[in-house]
Motif scaffolding. Structure first.
Motif, PDB file in Angstrom:
ATOM      1  N   ILE A  66       0.849  -1.192   0.000  1.00  0.00           N
ATOM      2  CA  ILE A  66       0.000   0.000   0.000  1.00  0.00           C
ATOM      3  C   ILE A  66       0.884   1.241   0.000  1.00  0.00           C
ATOM      4  O   ILE A  66       1.742   1.402   0.855  1.00  0.00           O
ATOM      5  N   GLN A  68       0.493   4.704   0.886  1.00  0.00           N
ATOM      6  CA  GLN A  68      -0.470   5.565   1.558  1.00  0.00           C
ATOM      7  C   GLN A  68      -0.563   6.901   0.840  1.00  0.00           C
ATOM      8  O   GLN A  68       0.457   7.533   0.552  1.00  0.00           O
ATOM      9  N   LEU A  77      -8.605   9.592  -0.513  1.00  0.00           N
ATOM     10  CA  LEU A  77      -8.593   8.138  -0.592  1.00  0.00           C
ATOM     11  C   LEU A  77      -8.260   7.521   0.760  1.00  0.00           C
ATOM     12  O   LEU A  77      -7.342   7.968   1.449  1.00  0.00           O
ATOM     13  N   ALA A  79      -6.905   4.066   2.187  1.00  0.00           N
ATOM     14  CA  ALA A  79      -6.239   2.855   1.719  1.00  0.00           C
ATOM     15  C   ALA A  79      -6.234   1.779   2.799  1.00  0.00           C
ATOM     16  O   ALA A  79      -5.822   2.025   3.930  1.00  0.00           O
ATOM     17  N   THR A  80      -6.703   0.586   2.439  1.00  0.00           N
ATOM     18  CA  THR A  80      -6.713  -0.544   3.367  1.00  0.00           C
ATOM     19  C   THR A  80      -6.435  -1.835   2.605  1.00  0.00           C
ATOM     20  O   THR A  80      -6.437  -1.859   1.369  1.00  0.00           O
ATOM     21  N   PRO A 147      -4.525  -3.583  -2.670  1.00  0.00           N
ATOM     22  CA  PRO A 147      -5.112  -2.637  -1.714  1.00  0.00           C
ATOM     23  C   PRO A 147      -6.438  -2.111  -2.255  1.00  0.00           C
ATOM     24  O   PRO A 147      -6.655  -2.069  -3.471  1.00  0.00           O
ATOM     25  N   PHE A 149      -8.799   1.207  -2.294  1.00  0.00           N
ATOM     26  CA  PHE A 149      -8.793   2.647  -2.057  1.00  0.00           C
ATOM     27  C   PHE A 149     -10.236   3.142  -2.141  1.00  0.00           C
ATOM     28  O   PHE A 149     -10.826   3.166  -3.232  1.00  0.00           O
ATOM     29  N   THR A 178      -0.662   3.685  -8.902  1.00  0.00           N
ATOM     30  CA  THR A 178      -0.707   2.566  -7.952  1.00  0.00           C
ATOM     31  C   THR A 178      -1.877   1.655  -8.276  1.00  0.00           C
ATOM     32  O   THR A 178      -3.036   2.054  -8.143  1.00  0.00           O
ATOM     33  N   GLY A 180      -4.716  -0.930  -7.820  1.00  0.00           N
ATOM     34  CA  GLY A 180      -5.536  -1.322  -6.679  1.00  0.00           C
ATOM     35  C   GLY A 180      -6.992  -1.386  -7.094  1.00  0.00           C
ATOM     36  O   GLY A 180      -7.331  -1.253  -8.272  1.00  0.00           O
ATOM     37  N   TYR A 182     -10.293   0.661  -6.703  1.00  0.00           N
ATOM     38  CA  TYR A 182     -10.738   2.009  -6.346  1.00  0.00           C
ATOM     39  C   TYR A 182     -12.261   1.992  -6.252  1.00  0.00           C
ATOM     40  O   TYR A 182     -12.948   1.744  -7.249  1.00  0.00           O
TER      41      TYR A 182
END
Length: 325
Positions: A66, A68, A77, A79-80, A147, A149, A178, A180, A182
């Motif tokens: 991730i 951040q 956003l 992020a997790t 991740p 977002f 990045t 991920g 979303y």
């Protein structure tokens, strides 16, 4: 030697920890070398890619780190990581198959791209509150080891002319930088129909910007939008998505699976699951899950080990009397 764009793509995929993309670009380099007459080098590259892919088989994929969000993105956003999988969800068979198809296409996107094809990655989820849309976004992230977002609309939407569209552009630039999932929850906040009497100019501009950005986006990220109110969405949005997936309240079979899964660690011999599922008709997936949890809490607090039909029936009735989630 490899073109500069290939070197940039290789470095970017390495930084993002995206092994599939790295190997896909490596194959493009091999093809480039073959066209240049460097057949031996092309064969060596292909052999190395095949060896790398064979080592990945059966091994847990390394999560994409991730990054951040920083600066302006930090307020836009969240992020997790997600540990959820599609197997964690109780889904109708047809819906489960459609979501699995997205996962398969994403996992094997390099194979599709080698043939000039694109995997599904712009997804619109439609359904009532609590039907599993948010959980689906998390499960897709978990399946792809990416991740998630979540776009924070309270920071994205402002009253200043042009500012929301500028922030939206930052989000799409992040998708490129990045990889991920979303997630645009309550998507109707920016996707409402143009031309409504209560429409304001700024929202129209935001929607126009979103349509352009979505159509132009060629990142490797998965875009998932969700809404409870499809009738509010502008018709132009629907054709911009690769898949539009509809959710509904659970049928008897799905309701049974939800309750059985939530109560699997308790004895439950006295429960007639078909009767319990019928009693839960009209409740969403989230409400049924909470009803099962309520029954389990009662058992634990009373020092028992068995959930009875009465425990579950009472919990379902209480959920039906409480406001919908």
């Amino acid at each position: 030697m490899a073109a500069a764009k290939h070197l940039i793509a290789l470095l970017r995929s390495h930084i993002n920890g995206d092994d599939d993309q790295f190997l896909s670009v490596a194959l493009q380099v091999a093809a480039h070398e073959a066209r240049q007459g460097h057949g031996k080098l092309a064969i060596q590259l292909r052999d190395l890619v095949d060896k790398a892919r064979s080592r990945q088989t059966g091994l847990a994929k390394r999560p994409v780190p991730i990054t951040q969000p920083k600066g302006d993105l930090a307020a836009l956003l969240l992020a997790t990581y997600s540990d959820l999988r599609l197997t964690s969800m109780a889904l109708p068979e047809e819906l489960e198959l459609r979501l699995k198809r997205i996962v398969v296409e994403q996992r094997q996107r390099h194979r599709l791209q080698e043939h000039g094809l694109s995997p599904r990655r712009k997804i619109l989820l439609i359904g009532p509150p609590g039907s599993g849309k948010t959980m689906t976004a998390s499960a897709l992230a978990g399946e792809l080891v990416l991740p998630i977002f979540t776009v924070l609309f309270e920071s994205l939407i402002t009253s200043f002319l042009g500012e929301t569209a500028s922030k939206l552009k930052l989000v799409f630039e992040a998708m490129e930088a990045t990889r991920g999932v979303y997630f645009f929850d309550e998507f109707d906040a920016i996707g409402a129909r143009r031309g409504e009497r209560n429409d304001v100019g700024e929202i129209r501009r935001v929607l126009n910007s979103f349509l352009q950005l979505l159509e132009q986006d060629e990142s490797g990220s998965l875009i998932v939008a969700a809404t409870n109110y499809p009738e509010l969405l502008d018709p132009a949005l629907f054709r911009r998505f690769d898949d539009v997936i509809h959710y509904s309240l659970p049928n008897v079979s799905v309701a049974q699976r939800i309750m059985r899964t939530r109560l699997i660690s308790f004895k439950s011999e006295t429960i007639d699951w078909e009767i319990a599922a019928a009693a839960a008709e009209g409740l969403s997936q989230a409400e049924i899950s909470r009803a099962a949890d309520d029954a389990a809490k009662r058992v634990v607090l009373e020092g028992r080990t068995e959930v009875t039909a009465d425990d579950l029936s009472r919990a379902i009735k209480e959920r039906k009397l409480s406001p919908a989630i």
